[in-house]
Write an enzyme that holds these catalytic residues in place. Structure first.
Site, PDB file in Angstrom:
ATOM      1  N   GLY A  46       3.261   2.136  10.670  1.00 56.58           N
ATOM      2  CA  GLY A  46       4.230   3.209  10.467  1.00 56.58           C
ATOM      3  C   GLY A  46       5.019   3.596  11.701  1.00 56.58           C
ATOM      4  O   GLY A  46       5.689   4.625  11.725  1.00 56.58           O
ATOM      5  N   GLU A  65      -4.694  -5.049  11.045  1.00 55.95           N
ATOM      6  CA  GLU A  65      -3.660  -4.029  11.194  1.00 55.95           C
ATOM      7  C   GLU A  65      -3.885  -3.238  12.483  1.00 55.95           C
ATOM      8  O   GLU A  65      -4.715  -2.327  12.517  1.00 55.95           O
ATOM      9  CB  GLU A  65      -3.716  -3.044  10.023  1.00 55.95           C
ATOM     10  N   LYS A 105       0.063   4.243  -0.173  1.00 55.11           N
ATOM     11  CA  LYS A 105      -0.564   5.414   0.462  1.00 55.11           C
ATOM     12  C   LYS A 105      -0.377   6.645  -0.436  1.00 55.11           C
ATOM     13  O   LYS A 105      -0.412   6.519  -1.651  1.00 55.11           O
ATOM     14  CB  LYS A 105      -0.011   5.609   1.875  1.00 55.11           C
ATOM     15  N   HIS A 126      -9.186   0.989   5.469  1.00 52.27           N
ATOM     16  CA  HIS A 126      -7.877   1.191   6.110  1.00 52.27           C
ATOM     17  C   HIS A 126      -8.062   2.156   7.288  1.00 52.27           C
ATOM     18  O   HIS A 126      -8.866   3.086   7.214  1.00 52.27           O
ATOM     19  CB  HIS A 126      -6.872   1.764   5.100  1.00 52.27           C
ATOM     20  N   ASN A 155       0.867  -1.180   0.000  1.00 52.74           N
ATOM     21  CA  ASN A 155       0.000   0.000   0.000  1.00 52.74           C
ATOM     22  C   ASN A 155       0.902   1.228   0.000  1.00 52.74           C
ATOM     23  O   ASN A 155       1.532   1.527   1.011  1.00 52.74           O
ATOM     24  CB  ASN A 155      -0.883  -0.040   1.263  1.00 52.74           C
ATOM     25  N   GLU A 204      -6.429   4.560   8.265  1.00 54.89           N
ATOM     26  CA  GLU A 204      -6.230   5.977   7.929  1.00 54.89           C
ATOM     27  C   GLU A 204      -7.479   6.557   7.280  1.00 54.89           C
ATOM     28  O   GLU A 204      -7.782   7.746   7.450  1.00 54.89           O
ATOM     29  CB  GLU A 204      -4.987   6.118   7.029  1.00 54.89           C
ATOM     30  N   SER A 227       4.099  -2.241  10.240  1.00 59.40           N
ATOM     31  CA  SER A 227       5.553  -2.295  10.404  1.00 59.40           C
ATOM     32  C   SER A 227       6.168  -3.636  10.004  1.00 59.40           C
ATOM     33  O   SER A 227       7.140  -4.085  10.618  1.00 59.40           O
ATOM     34  CB  SER A 227       5.942  -1.926  11.843  1.00 59.40           C
TER      35      SER A 227
END
Ligand code: PGA
Length: 248
Positions: free
Chosen positions: A169, A163, A11, A93, A9, A95, A208
């Site tokens: 991240g 996730e 992003k 996701h 991904n 985010e 990660s």
């Protein structure tokens, strides 16, 4: 049995120059024994799909609108992603859930749109740090699964990505036992609800993942691959993760 999938991904990263990474990746992994997917920003979708024609790398979107067309400025539909050469779309996701207030119901509607376009939905779930510290991980993930995965999910149209939000991240990764516990619970819920089809849906771990921890993570039961952010941007890193999945 679920197929193995290494999904990247990108992003909001990547320009035309980044496509060189795809050329290198395709060259290094001409015939992997797992599925390989890259989800670039929408601006690169069709160029990436063209670049990967004839290679083992599939192309996907990072989000889509629940409608197939219409007056939704700035949005793109699952049909458009299919038209651009995509095979998968990430939905839900964390985010998107955080930045755009997407609810489980929104994600279920987007998933149905993905299926209607003939594509595979990669549905993301995962707890925040506060939820984990409050001992709510299993309940939160179960609630997201129940609300975000529509009836009709099967191994051909759906991938689940676990996730933990706090691992994305950050360089922080749950212990292998913690990953195992969540993946086992997800598998249990999928088979309870969908029967045999629940065994065919790949369950990815994301947060990660790097070449240095991928071997360990892929040894965990019911981890069928990874959804990778940062480490998917460089062919060398993502290639290392693909190699780990091939060995698993
Ligand atoms: P990360 O992102 O690999 O950079 O932690 C994972 C993701 O958000 O899918």
């Amino acid at each position: 049995m679920a197929r193995k999938l290494a999904a990247g991904n990108w992003k909001m990263n990547g320009t035309n120059a980044s496509l060189a990474e795809i050329t290198a990746l395709a060259k290094a992994h001409p015939d992997p024994n797992c599925d390989v997917l890259i989800c670039p920003p929408a601006t690169l979708l069709s160029r990436l799909a063209e670049k990967t024609t004839g290679t083992a790398i599939k192309t996907g979107g990072q989000d889509c609108h629940a409608a197939s067309s219409g007056a939704h400025t700035g949005d793109i539909s699952a049909e458009m992603i299919a038209d651009a050469g995509g095979s998968h779309i990430i939905v839900g996701h964390s985010e998107r859930r955080a930045d755009h207030g997407e609810t489980d119901a929104d994600i279920a509607a987007k998933t149905r749109a993905v299926w209607n376009a003939g594509l595979v939905a990669v549905i993301c779930v995962g707890e925040t740090l506060a939820e984990r510290e409050a001992g709510q991980t299993i309940d939160i993930v179960a609630g997201q699964l129940a609300g975000s995965v529509p009836n009709g999910a099967n191994g051909d149209n759906t991938v689940i990505a676990y996730e933990p939000v706090w691992a994305i991240g950050t360089g922080k990764v749950p212990t292998l036992d913690e990953i195992a516990a969540v993946h086992a619970d997800i598998r249990d819920r999928l088979t309870t609800r969908f029967g045999d089809a629940g065994n065919d849906m790949p369950i990815l771990y994301g947060g990660s993942v790097k070449p240095s921890n991928a071997d360990d993570i892929f040894r965990v039961a019911d981890v069928d691959g990874a959804l990778v952010g940062g480490a998917s941007l460089k062919a060398e890193d993502f290639g290392g993760i693909i190699a780990s999945l091939e060995r698993a």
